[in-house]
Scaffold this motif. Sequence first.
Motif, short mmCIF file in Angstrom:
data_model
loop_
_atom_site.label_atom_id
_atom_site.label_comp_id
_atom_site.label_asym_id
_atom_site.label_seq_id
_atom_site.Cartn_x
_atom_site.Cartn_y
_atom_site.Cartn_z
N TRP A 1 0.84 -1.21 0.00
CA TRP A 1 0.00 0.00 0.00
C TRP A 1 0.88 1.26 0.00
N PHE B 1 0.84 3.93 -3.03
CA PHE B 1 0.40 5.30 -2.68
C PHE B 1 1.52 6.32 -2.89
N ASN C 1 1.51 6.78 -6.85
CA ASN C 1 0.24 7.18 -7.47
C ASN C 1 -0.42 8.38 -6.80
N VAL C 2 -0.13 8.58 -5.50
CA VAL C 2 -0.82 9.65 -4.77
C VAL C 2 0.16 10.71 -4.24
N SER D 1 -5.94 3.91 -4.55
CA SER D 1 -5.05 5.05 -4.84
C SER D 1 -5.68 5.95 -5.90
#
Length: 238
Positions: free
Chosen positions: A109, A113, A116-117, A158
């Motif tokens: 995760w 993340f 992508n974030v 995400s």
Amino acid sequence: MKTSISGKWALVTGSTRGIGRQVAIGLARQGANVIVHGRSAEAAAETCAVLSELSVSVEVVAGELSSVEGVESVIQQIREKVGDIDILFNNAAISQEAQPVLEQSRELWDKVFQVNVHALIRLCQAFAPGMQKKKWGRIVNVSSGIADQPDLAAYSVSKAAVDKFTRDLSVALKDDGITVNYVDPGWIRTDMGGPDAWDDVSSVLPGMIVPVLLPDGGPTGKGYSAQNYKMLSDSYQG
Ligand SMILES: NC(=O)c1ccc[n+]([C@@H]2O[C@H](COP(=O)([O-])OP(=O)(O)OC[C@H]3O[C@@H](n4cnc5c(N)ncnc54)[C@H](OP(=O)(O)O)[C@@H]3O)[C@@H](O)[C@H]2O)c1
């Protein structure tokens, strides 16, 4: 009506291949200068070769988005080469191996993340102020229509975060001449989408760049589907 982006500088993250390369080509056909990005400068060669046939300036920036330092390096390189940019196209992303949602690790995760974030948010924070000064800007974040696939939850969640961040940022920048939107390319045959995906990568144009070409004062905080724009006129293809 579409806005002119001729002479504007655009960063397209993850434009060494796949959908990002198409976006870079689409923007350059509209006259935008393009910063091609990937993890290595060598990987950018093929995209640069296509862009070299168009009358625009091209720069290459290499950097990992999977680390905080890598993201800062990308920002620094862009500041040195170009300064402020006008168009930020956050395309780069990673997916994951399918596995039961209850077994997806914290490490997985975090990794998904980060690219992508967190990297996307940081790039918006770095380059939106320059757009605010010019009272003009376009930010486009690449989303996904993925739904009900818990085996890919880290990736799909995400993208849900990207959508929400986009809507929030659009409100913060709405009086600054900056539109902030997200776009779903469709299921596309790329390294990420795989060979069984529905559509060829060329089908993402012109749809992917529609949120860039929005007229000033146009929609912001909205979601677009690239595959809905296949029938747009040639002027959108450049
Ligand atoms: N393909 C689909 O069906 C589909 C569907 C919905 C949404 N999307 C979204 O569309 C966007 C593009 O997808 P795609 O299919 O074109 O992906 P892709 O073929 O896997 O290409 C990914 C691009 O991102 C770059 N990248 C990957 N990891 C990176 C990292 N850690 N740091 C910096 N750059 C990195 C790659 O550059 P290098 O490898 O050269 O470093 C490459 O240019 C993504 O946001 C994806 O989530 C795709």
